[in-house]
Design a protein around this motif. Structure first.
Motif, short mmCIF file in Angstrom:
data_model
loop_
_atom_site.label_atom_id
_atom_site.label_comp_id
_atom_site.label_asym_id
_atom_site.label_seq_id
_atom_site.Cartn_x
_atom_site.Cartn_y
_atom_site.Cartn_z
N MET A 1 -5.63 -14.00 -24.99
CA MET A 1 -4.27 -14.16 -25.48
C MET A 1 -3.74 -12.87 -26.10
O MET A 1 -2.61 -12.51 -25.89
N LYS A 2 -4.60 -12.20 -26.88
CA LYS A 2 -4.18 -10.97 -27.54
C LYS A 2 -3.84 -9.90 -26.51
O LYS A 2 -2.89 -9.16 -26.65
N LEU A 3 -4.62 -9.81 -25.45
CA LEU A 3 -4.38 -8.83 -24.40
C LEU A 3 -3.04 -9.07 -23.72
O LEU A 3 -2.32 -8.13 -23.38
N ASP A 4 -2.67 -10.33 -23.56
CA ASP A 4 -1.39 -10.67 -22.94
C ASP A 4 -0.24 -10.13 -23.78
O ASP A 4 0.75 -9.63 -23.24
N PHE A 5 -0.36 -10.21 -25.10
CA PHE A 5 0.67 -9.68 -25.99
C PHE A 5 0.86 -8.18 -25.77
O PHE A 5 1.98 -7.69 -25.66
N HIS A 6 -0.26 -7.45 -25.69
CA HIS A 6 -0.18 -6.00 -25.49
C HIS A 6 0.43 -5.66 -24.13
O HIS A 6 1.23 -4.73 -24.02
N HIS A 7 0.08 -6.41 -23.09
CA HIS A 7 0.66 -6.17 -21.77
C HIS A 7 2.17 -6.41 -21.79
O HIS A 7 2.92 -5.63 -21.21
N LYS A 8 2.59 -7.46 -22.46
CA LYS A 8 4.02 -7.74 -22.54
C LYS A 8 4.75 -6.67 -23.35
O LYS A 8 5.83 -6.22 -22.97
N LEU A 9 4.16 -6.26 -24.47
CA LEU A 9 4.78 -5.24 -25.32
C LEU A 9 4.93 -3.92 -24.56
O LEU A 9 6.02 -3.35 -24.51
N PHE A 10 3.84 -3.44 -23.96
CA PHE A 10 3.92 -2.17 -23.24
C PHE A 10 4.75 -2.28 -21.98
O PHE A 10 5.41 -1.33 -21.57
N GLY A 11 4.77 -3.45 -21.37
CA GLY A 11 5.64 -3.68 -20.22
C GLY A 11 7.10 -3.57 -20.63
O GLY A 11 7.90 -2.94 -19.93
N TYR A 12 7.45 -4.15 -21.77
CA TYR A 12 8.83 -4.06 -22.28
C TYR A 12 9.18 -2.61 -22.60
O TYR A 12 10.25 -2.12 -22.23
N LEU A 13 8.29 -1.90 -23.30
CA LEU A 13 8.57 -0.52 -23.70
C LEU A 13 8.73 0.41 -22.51
O LEU A 13 9.60 1.28 -22.51
N THR A 14 7.91 0.22 -21.49
CA THR A 14 8.03 1.10 -20.32
C THR A 14 9.20 0.73 -19.43
O THR A 14 9.88 1.60 -18.90
N ASN A 16 12.03 -0.53 -20.29
CA ASN A 16 13.31 -0.26 -20.94
C ASN A 16 13.47 1.20 -21.35
O ASN A 16 14.40 1.54 -22.08
N GLY A 17 12.57 2.05 -20.90
CA GLY A 17 12.72 3.48 -21.11
C GLY A 17 12.19 4.01 -22.43
O GLY A 17 12.32 5.20 -22.69
N TRP A 18 11.61 3.17 -23.27
CA TRP A 18 11.11 3.66 -24.55
C TRP A 18 9.91 4.57 -24.38
O TRP A 18 9.75 5.56 -25.09
N LEU A 19 9.01 4.21 -23.48
CA LEU A 19 7.80 5.01 -23.23
C LEU A 19 7.74 5.38 -21.75
O LEU A 19 8.07 4.58 -20.89
N ASP A 20 7.28 6.59 -21.49
CA ASP A 20 7.00 7.01 -20.12
C ASP A 20 5.87 8.03 -20.16
O ASP A 20 5.29 8.28 -21.22
#
Length: 97
Positions: A1-14, A16-20
């Protein structure tokens, strides 16, 4: 479950242009510029300010050279610009504290 949170967070950040892939380059450049400024005798505040000013100048050059088009939208470009300035300046600030 915790890993899913990180995947969603980094998926959102990448997505939407926040991280590249350039985020790490901005962090390394911020650390390098800060360290060189400190080696040259600058105070901590001048070293951090140098990183910020050079970062802003770089973003202006990037805007002139590429405009916002590589990011797909002006919102993604703005997100990326804010992120770049925050990570490089934040890392420089962390280095001098």
């Amino acid at each position: 479950m915790k890993l899913d949170f990180h995947h969603k967070l980094f998926g959102y950040l990448t997505s939407n242009g926040w991280l590249d892939h350039w985020t790490a380059v901005h962090m390394a450049a911020g650390a390098f510029i800060c360290k060189v400024a400190l080696w040259c005798g600058a105070s901590a505040s001048v070293a951090v300010l140098s990183v910020f000013v050079i970062g802003v100048l770089w973003e202006v050059v990037e805007w002139v050279a590429e405009n916002w088009k590589p990011y797909g939208s002006k919102k993604k470009w703005l997100n990326n610009t804010i992120s770049d300035l925050v990570v490089e300046t934040g890392l420089a600030l962390w280095m001098v504290l």
